[in-house]
Scaffold this active site. Structure first.
Site, PDB file in Angstrom:
ATOM      1  N   GLU A   1      51.962  44.793  44.013  1.00  0.00           N
ATOM      2  CA  GLU A   1      51.519  46.194  44.146  1.00  0.00           C
ATOM      3  C   GLU A   1      51.620  46.703  45.576  1.00  0.00           C
ATOM      4  O   GLU A   1      51.764  47.892  45.807  1.00  0.00           O
ATOM      5  CB  GLU A   1      50.090  46.333  43.633  1.00  0.00           C
ATOM      6  CG  GLU A   1      48.969  45.981  44.633  1.00  0.00           C
ATOM      7  CD  GLU A   1      48.968  44.515  45.086  1.00  0.00           C
ATOM      8  OE1 GLU A   1      49.558  43.685  44.373  1.00  0.00           O
ATOM      9  OE2 GLU A   1      48.404  44.225  46.156  1.00  0.00           O
TER      10      GLU A   1
ATOM     11  N   ASP B   1      42.596  43.302  45.084  1.00  0.00           N
ATOM     12  CA  ASP B   1      43.819  43.055  44.315  1.00  0.00           C
ATOM     13  C   ASP B   1      43.528  42.050  43.204  1.00  0.00           C
ATOM     14  O   ASP B   1      43.589  40.839  43.409  1.00  0.00           O
ATOM     15  CB  ASP B   1      44.920  42.527  45.251  1.00  0.00           C
ATOM     16  CG  ASP B   1      46.224  42.272  44.492  1.00  0.00           C
ATOM     17  OD1 ASP B   1      46.338  42.707  43.324  1.00  0.00           O
ATOM     18  OD2 ASP B   1      47.128  41.635  45.082  1.00  0.00           O
TER      19      ASP B   1
ATOM     20  N   ASP C   1      51.286  42.691  39.983  1.00  0.00           N
ATOM     21  CA  ASP C   1      50.656  42.026  41.129  1.00  0.00           C
ATOM     22  C   ASP C   1      51.495  42.177  42.406  1.00  0.00           C
ATOM     23  O   ASP C   1      51.046  41.827  43.491  1.00  0.00           O
ATOM     24  CB  ASP C   1      50.425  40.546  40.800  1.00  0.00           C
ATOM     25  CG  ASP C   1      49.376  39.907  41.709  1.00  0.00           C
ATOM     26  OD1 ASP C   1      48.714  40.648  42.459  1.00  0.00           O
ATOM     27  OD2 ASP C   1      49.232  38.676  41.654  1.00  0.00           O
TER      28      ASP C   1
ATOM     29  N   LYS D   1      48.834  48.137  54.688  1.00  0.00           N
ATOM     30  CA  LYS D   1      48.474  47.980  53.273  1.00  0.00           C
ATOM     31  C   LYS D   1      46.958  47.944  53.098  1.00  0.00           C
ATOM     32  O   LYS D   1      46.294  47.040  53.595  1.00  0.00           O
ATOM     33  CB  LYS D   1      49.096  46.697  52.717  1.00  0.00           C
ATOM     34  CG  LYS D   1      48.628  46.330  51.294  1.00  0.00           C
ATOM     35  CD  LYS D   1      49.284  45.046  50.778  1.00  0.00           C
ATOM     36  CE  LYS D   1      48.686  44.595  49.452  1.00  0.00           C
ATOM     37  NZ  LYS D   1      49.282  43.329  48.952  1.00  0.00           N
TER      38      LYS D   1
ATOM     39  N   LYS E   1      45.360  38.046  38.233  1.00  0.00           N
ATOM     40  CA  LYS E   1      45.372  36.781  38.971  1.00  0.00           C
ATOM     41  C   LYS E   1      44.434  35.794  38.293  1.00  0.00           C
ATOM     42  O   LYS E   1      43.387  36.195  37.778  1.00  0.00           O
ATOM     43  CB  LYS E   1      44.910  37.006  40.415  1.00  0.00           C
ATOM     44  CG  LYS E   1      45.915  37.722  41.294  1.00  0.00           C
ATOM     45  CD  LYS E   1      45.408  37.865  42.713  1.00  0.00           C
ATOM     46  CE  LYS E   1      46.387  38.638  43.597  1.00  0.00           C
ATOM     47  NZ  LYS E   1      47.649  37.929  43.842  1.00  0.00           N
TER      48      LYS E   1
ATOM     49  N   ARG F   1      53.885  46.494  47.917  1.00  0.00           N
ATOM     50  CA  ARG F   1      55.146  47.178  48.235  1.00  0.00           C
ATOM     51  C   ARG F   1      55.236  48.526  47.548  1.00  0.00           C
ATOM     52  O   ARG F   1      55.898  49.435  48.028  1.00  0.00           O
ATOM     53  CB  ARG F   1      56.321  46.258  47.867  1.00  0.00           C
ATOM     54  CG  ARG F   1      56.375  45.894  46.413  1.00  0.00           C
ATOM     55  CD  ARG F   1      57.242  44.674  46.146  1.00  0.00           C
ATOM     56  NE  ARG F   1      56.548  43.408  46.426  1.00  0.00           N
ATOM     57  CZ  ARG F   1      57.096  42.214  46.282  1.00  0.00           C
ATOM     58  NH1 ARG F   1      58.352  42.096  45.873  1.00  0.00           N
ATOM     59  NH2 ARG F   1      56.411  41.129  46.561  1.00  0.00           N
TER      60      ARG F   1
ATOM     61  N   ASP G   1      42.711  42.065  50.903  1.00  0.00           N
ATOM     62  CA  ASP G   1      44.050  42.626  50.730  1.00  0.00           C
ATOM     63  C   ASP G   1      44.212  43.993  51.407  1.00  0.00           C
ATOM     64  O   ASP G   1      45.260  44.617  51.300  1.00  0.00           O
ATOM     65  CB  ASP G   1      44.386  42.717  49.228  1.00  0.00           C
ATOM     66  CG  ASP G   1      45.863  42.530  48.941  1.00  0.00           C
ATOM     67  OD1 ASP G   1      46.581  41.987  49.815  1.00  0.00           O
ATOM     68  OD2 ASP G   1      46.311  42.939  47.854  1.00  0.00           O
TER      69      ASP G   1
HETATM   70  N1  BES Z   1      47.995  40.410  47.978  1.00  0.00           N
HETATM   71  C1  BES Z   1      48.942  39.569  47.355  1.00  0.00           C
HETATM   72  C2  BES Z   1      49.572  38.566  48.332  1.00  0.00           C
HETATM   73  C3  BES Z   1      48.687  37.452  48.808  1.00  0.00           C
HETATM   74  C4  BES Z   1      48.524  36.319  48.028  1.00  0.00           C
HETATM   75  C5  BES Z   1      48.122  37.491  50.044  1.00  0.00           C
HETATM   76  C6  BES Z   1      47.753  35.282  48.503  1.00  0.00           C
HETATM   77  C7  BES Z   1      47.356  36.448  50.516  1.00  0.00           C
HETATM   78  C8  BES Z   1      47.174  35.335  49.746  1.00  0.00           C
HETATM   79  C9  BES Z   1      50.084  40.385  46.758  1.00  0.00           C
HETATM   80  O1  BES Z   1      49.735  41.620  46.277  1.00  0.00           O
HETATM   81  C10 BES Z   1      50.619  39.588  45.621  1.00  0.00           C
HETATM   82  O2  BES Z   1      49.908  39.418  44.681  1.00  0.00           O
HETATM   83  N2  BES Z   1      51.863  39.140  45.745  1.00  0.00           N
HETATM   84  C11 BES Z   1      52.472  38.357  44.748  1.00  0.00           C
HETATM   85  C12 BES Z   1      53.907  38.836  44.612  1.00  0.00           C
HETATM   86  C13 BES Z   1      54.613  38.268  43.441  1.00  0.00           C
HETATM   87  C14 BES Z   1      54.016  38.805  42.143  1.00  0.00           C
HETATM   88  C15 BES Z   1      56.066  38.639  43.529  1.00  0.00           C
HETATM   89  C16 BES Z   1      52.436  36.898  45.195  1.00  0.00           C
HETATM   90  O3  BES Z   1      52.580  36.635  46.382  1.00  0.00           O
HETATM   91  O4  BES Z   1      52.202  36.053  44.334  1.00  0.00           O
HETATM   92 ZN    ZN Z   2      48.109  42.505  47.125  1.00  0.00          ZN
HETATM   93 MN    MN Z   3      49.095  41.509  44.251  1.00  0.00          MN
END
Ligand code: BES
Ligand code: ZN
Ligand code: MN
Length: 493
Positions: free
Chosen positions: A349, A270, A347, A265, A277, A351, A288
């Site tokens: 994104e 992000d 968010d 990824k 966020k 996947r 990210d």
């Molecule tokens: N890049 C983030 C995941 C992340 C969050 C990595 C904090 C490291 C620390 C990912 O893109 C994300 O935002 N995931 C969301 C998914 C949710 C919206 C289902 C998350 O984990 O909040």
């Molecule tokens: Zn992300």
């Molecule tokens: Mn995200």
């Protein structure tokens, strides 16, 4: 540049080095090397132990200068903890502490005898390699964007001689792994205004140009559109920094041999997109792209080791930003696989770019596909910062990866990918949604990806908790480069 590594066979009292490194345990227990220094110096270490300056506590360090009867300029005494408790993890911890102290000293070189200590279940090659990598990790400094005093931030410490093995191949392996780890850390640490998708593509291209047997192909927006990567391109739409799909190939195996495949990824920043966020959650999202950095680092290590296998590394890279042209929550996108996805959260994104990259990767008919991604905050909640989340429907592949993580102390822990969880992705408007609700977030993300790897031998590594150290001074860790490199090495054995 990685530390220069060499092998030493001399004794701690007679070796000419600016810094001799020896271990001691608690309760006055000396290692053989510390014993030799103590004897030759008329009890210099014992005296300081009695006085309480040196206590042997795990990770403690003391520097003794110009000891009588000792050739070395200084002796760095490293606490190894309780003798009976020394294990792989503690050995590494002590080496990291020693490496940190050595790289803060005004010395250009050191010679260490830590690799001669007994670590239950581990051989000399493991000890020397682990020590070399720990020192290189501790000596790493980020300097790319300091202009005023970049040079003074570099440690003077440049080379390490290691005692414990005479096997030169051990050093070659350590060097290659250290190169890969550094590659990943450098890329991960760069700010997101510099490390944009085109920048990662340039780094991959430069590496390919410098190494025989490596091919690179960079796909831009138009080519991805032709392939039907609508999901990946939907994420990219909100950013002025155009996306890239980076494809690296290492042809170390026989021609026509099926390759192993890595997918990483590469979200260079992000913001969350329209599901922006909040403050406090966005600052670290330059990291990210650490999945991309990790698989590229694993690729670098494989090439530096000249592993006799074929490997492809596919990196989808985009920036996730809010914009008038951003994709929206409730958009339905058609993925390259033909399956449709309802975007319920912009968010989620990662996947959405990985799915198209995973579909694309199957054209190489890979032996196995491993993806690495900073995919979910839920994985950090579940496993914290020590274990990478591992998901796979293939027990044999999962076991191989767990073993590689254990061997390198770049450890992973398995989470289930049972069909029971798939229900959480149901959607009324598309084949499925891109989020699975409040519970089991790391697993439902894995479930999402599993729908794009049907029939493949595939495993997913969620490195959200392990790819960098959080906090203001936190740096990219270089994980899971060692795990991936070890796994590939094991495939050659
Ligand atoms: N890049 C983030 C995941 C992340 C969050 C990595 C904090 C490291 C620390 C990912 O893109 C994300 O935002 N995931 C969301 C998914 C949710 C919206 C289902 C998350 O984990 O909040
Ligand atoms: Zn992300
Ligand atoms: Mn995200």
């Amino acid at each position: 540049m990685t530390l220069q590594l060499s092998l030493n066979t001399g004794t701690p009292e007679s070796t000419d080095t600016p810094c001799a490194i020896v271990g001691v345990f608690t309760n006055g227990v000396l290692s053989d090397a510390a014993e030799a220094v103590d004897k030759a110096s008329g009890g210099a270490i014992q005296r300081r132990m009695k006085a309480g300056d040196i206590n042997g506590k795990l990770g403690s360090t003391n520097t003794l200068f110009e000891l009588e009867g000792i050739k070395a300029g200084r002796v760095l005494v490293v606490g190894m903890g309780v003798h009976a408790e020394l294990d792989a993890g503690r050995f590494q911890q002590a080496c990291l502490a020693a490496g940190k102290t050595a790289s803060d000293l005004p010395v250009v070189a050191a010679t260490s005898w830590l690799g001669t200590l007994d670590v239950p279940g581990k051989d000399a090659e493991w000890r020397v390699r682990t020590e070399a990598l720990a020192f290189d990790h501790a000596a790493y400094r980020y300097t790319a964007t300091f202009k005023a005093d970049a040079e003074s931030r570099e440690p003077k410490f440049r080379s390490l001689a290691l005692t414990g093995t005479t096997d030169a191949a051990t050093l070659d392996t350590a060097r290659a792994m250290a190169e890969g780890v550094r590659f990943a850390r450098n890329l991960g640490n760069l700010p997101p205004n510099i490390c944009v998708p085109a920048f990662i593509a340039e780094q991959a291209t430069a590496f390919a140009e410098q190494h025989d047997g490596v091919d690179v192909e960079i796909l831009e927006r138009d080519q991805m559109a032709k392939l039907g990567m609508t999901s990946l391109l939907a994420v990219a739409r909100g950013s002025r920094n155009s996306p890239r799909l980076i494809v690296l190939k290492w042809n170390g195996g026989a021609k026509g041999d099926k390759p192993y495949a890595f997918v990483g990824k590469g979200v260079t920043f992000d913001s969350g997109g329209l599901n922006l966020k909040p403050t406090g959650s966005m600052e670290e999202m330059k990291f990210d792209m650490c999945g991309a950095a990790g698989v590229l680092g694993g690729f670098v290590a494989a090439v530096e080791m000249k592993l006799p296998l074929n490997l492809v590394c596919v990196v989808p890279s985009v920036e996730n930003m809010p914009d008038g042209d951003s994709y929206r929550p409730s958009d339905v996108v058609t993925t390259m696989s033909g399956q449709t996805v309802e975007v319920l959260n912009t968010d989620a994104e990662g996947r959405l770019i990985l799915c198209d990259a995973l579909t694309y990767t199957q054209r190489f008919d890979p032996r196995a596909i491993i993806d690495a991604a900073t995919l979910t905050g839920a994985c950090v909640v579940a496993l914290g910062n020590h274990a990478t989340g591992l998901m796979s429907k293939h027990d044999d592949l999962a076991d191989e990866l767990l073993a590689a993580g254990e061997a390198t102390l770049d450890r992973a822990w398995r989470l289930p990918l049972w069909n029971d969880y798939q229900k959480q992705l149901e959607s009324a408007f598309a084949d499925f949604a891109n989020i699975g609700g409040k519970t089991a977030g790391a697993i439902t993300a894995g479930c999402f990806l599993s729908r794009f790897t049907e029939g493949q031998r595939w495993a997913h590594l969620d490195i959200a908790g392990t790819a960098w150290e959080s906090g203001r001074k936190g740096l990219a860790s270089g994980r899971p480069v060692s795990l991936l490199a070890q796994w590939l090495m094991d495939r050659c054995a």
